[in-house]
Design a protein around this motif. Sequence first.
Motif, PDB file in Angstrom:
ATOM      1  N   MET A   1       0.842  -1.181   0.000  1.00 39.92           N
ATOM      2  CA  MET A   1       0.000   0.000   0.000  1.00 39.92           C
ATOM      3  C   MET A   1       0.879   1.233   0.000  1.00 39.92           C
ATOM      4  SD  MET A   1      -2.878   1.222   2.765  1.00 39.92           S
ATOM      5  CE  MET A   1      -1.666   1.494   4.052  1.00 39.92           C
ATOM      6  N   TRP A   2       1.061   1.832  -1.159  1.00 41.86           N
ATOM      7  CA  TRP A   2       1.661   3.146  -1.247  1.00 41.86           C
ATOM      8  C   TRP A   2       1.155   3.816  -2.506  1.00 41.86           C
ATOM      9  CZ3 TRP A   2       5.681  -0.714  -0.387  1.00 41.86           C
ATOM     10  CH2 TRP A   2       6.100  -1.348  -1.540  1.00 41.86           C
ATOM     11  N   CYS A   3       1.136   5.106  -2.524  1.00 35.91           N
ATOM     12  CA  CYS A   3       0.508   5.843  -3.618  1.00 35.91           C
ATOM     13  C   CYS A   3       1.536   6.741  -4.304  1.00 35.91           C
ATOM     14  CB  CYS A   3      -0.684   6.641  -3.100  1.00 35.91           C
ATOM     15  SG  CYS A   3      -1.936   5.617  -2.300  1.00 35.91           S
ATOM     16  N   ASN A   4       1.128   7.973  -4.623  1.00 34.46           N
ATOM     17  CA  ASN A   4       2.009   8.937  -5.276  1.00 34.46           C
ATOM     18  C   ASN A   4       2.595   8.400  -6.567  1.00 34.46           C
ATOM     19  OD1 ASN A   4       1.620  10.701  -3.098  1.00 34.46           O
ATOM     20  ND2 ASN A   4       3.264   9.731  -1.939  1.00 34.46           N
ATOM     21  N   GLY A   5       1.762   7.701  -7.342  1.00 30.85           N
ATOM     22  CA  GLY A   5       2.196   7.220  -8.636  1.00 30.85           C
ATOM     23  C   GLY A   5       2.985   5.926  -8.598  1.00 30.85           C
ATOM     24  N   SER A   8       1.436  -0.220  -6.274  1.00 27.04           N
ATOM     25  CA  SER A   8       1.085  -0.595  -4.906  1.00 27.04           C
ATOM     26  C   SER A   8       1.810  -1.861  -4.476  1.00 27.04           C
ATOM     27  CB  SER A   8      -0.426  -0.803  -4.788  1.00 27.04           C
ATOM     28  OG  SER A   8      -0.803  -2.005  -5.424  1.00 27.04           O
ATOM     29  N   LEU A   9       1.941  -2.007  -3.171  1.00 26.72           N
ATOM     30  CA  LEU A   9       2.536  -3.221  -2.610  1.00 26.72           C
ATOM     31  C   LEU A   9       1.746  -4.444  -3.053  1.00 26.72           C
ATOM     32  CD1 LEU A   9       4.469  -4.728  -0.733  1.00 26.72           C
ATOM     33  CD2 LEU A   9       2.935  -4.170   1.170  1.00 26.72           C
ATOM     34  N   ALA A  10       0.426  -4.339  -3.050  1.00 25.05           N
ATOM     35  CA  ALA A  10      -0.402  -5.464  -3.469  1.00 25.05           C
ATOM     36  C   ALA A  10      -0.083  -5.883  -4.896  1.00 25.05           C
ATOM     37  CB  ALA A  10      -1.885  -5.106  -3.344  1.00 25.05           C
ATOM     38  N   ALA A  97      -5.019  -2.081  -3.563  1.00 24.16           N
ATOM     39  CA  ALA A  97      -3.919  -1.667  -2.692  1.00 24.16           C
ATOM     40  C   ALA A  97      -4.268  -1.778  -1.214  1.00 24.16           C
ATOM     41  CB  ALA A  97      -3.510  -0.228  -3.016  1.00 24.16           C
ATOM     42  N   TYR A  98      -5.556  -1.728  -0.893  1.00 24.07           N
ATOM     43  CA  TYR A  98      -5.977  -1.712   0.507  1.00 24.07           C
ATOM     44  C   TYR A  98      -6.383  -3.085   1.033  1.00 24.07           C
ATOM     45  CZ  TYR A  98      -6.024   3.199  -0.684  1.00 24.07           C
ATOM     46  OH  TYR A  98      -5.650   4.438  -1.117  1.00 24.07           O
ATOM     47  N   ILE A  99      -6.940  -3.925   0.161  1.00 18.19           N
ATOM     48  CA  ILE A  99      -7.434  -5.225   0.646  1.00 18.19           C
ATOM     49  C   ILE A  99      -6.487  -6.378   0.354  1.00 18.19           C
ATOM     50  CG2 ILE A  99      -9.820  -4.454   0.375  1.00 18.19           C
ATOM     51  CD1 ILE A  99     -10.022  -6.376  -2.042  1.00 18.19           C
ATOM     52  N   ASN A 100      -5.471  -6.141  -0.480  1.00 15.68           N
ATOM     53  CA  ASN A 100      -4.647  -7.272  -0.911  1.00 15.68           C
ATOM     54  C   ASN A 100      -3.167  -7.160  -0.572  1.00 15.68           C
ATOM     55  OD1 ASN A 100      -6.541  -9.052  -2.015  1.00 15.68           O
ATOM     56  ND2 ASN A 100      -6.628  -7.906  -3.931  1.00 15.68           N
TER      57      ASN A 100
END
Length: 209
Positions: A1-5, A8-10, A97-100
């Motif tokens: 889970m990370w953003c800014n382009g 995502s970790l998922a 990105a949030y659930i996986n």
Amino acid sequence: MWCNGRVSLAREERKALVELMTELGPDAPTLCGTWLTKDLAAHLAIRERRLDTAPGILLPVFTKWTEKVQEDYAHKAWSELLDLVRTPPFWVQPIDAYINATEYFVHHEDVRRARTDWEPRPYDARRENALWKLLPFTAKFTYRSSPVGVTLVRPDGEHMVAKPGANGVVITGEVSELVMLAFGRDEARVEYSGDADAVERVRSLNRSV
């Protein structure tokens, strides 16, 4: 889970897991009990594509249906099954990105660590920090039955209380290792400190999610 382009970790873990399963084939071992890689892939596919199987994960009355559907998927052609895992369905993509993030991180490690020569991956600050933000949701659930207090500590000293209580046990390790432990995997490089009896009681907990 990370953003800014950034990816995502998922998404990173999903990609890495599919690549590893492609390399190892459908009959490689995992840390998920008797599941082989084809069974794990089937689990991941139906988790996102067959919502009618979700109740069987928690409610025994529905378990046989979930197992039947998963077995059917496990018999699909390996390349087809991996394609189902590789690309999440449309409804998952906005929330992937949030659930996986932890789901795919842990299952990636389930395949990596099922081999006797496994070693932790090189340190990645982004991954560790993302997992640290998500860890409390799991740890407070899986350590809820602990008869003593449990505190999880990163190497930098930052900590979280997984279970308040007396006669506490401290578990120290990299965040990725603490995550694996919280998800019920014993293949984790951590250190325990505290009263010997209390430590043993924590080590023997059923930490199933």
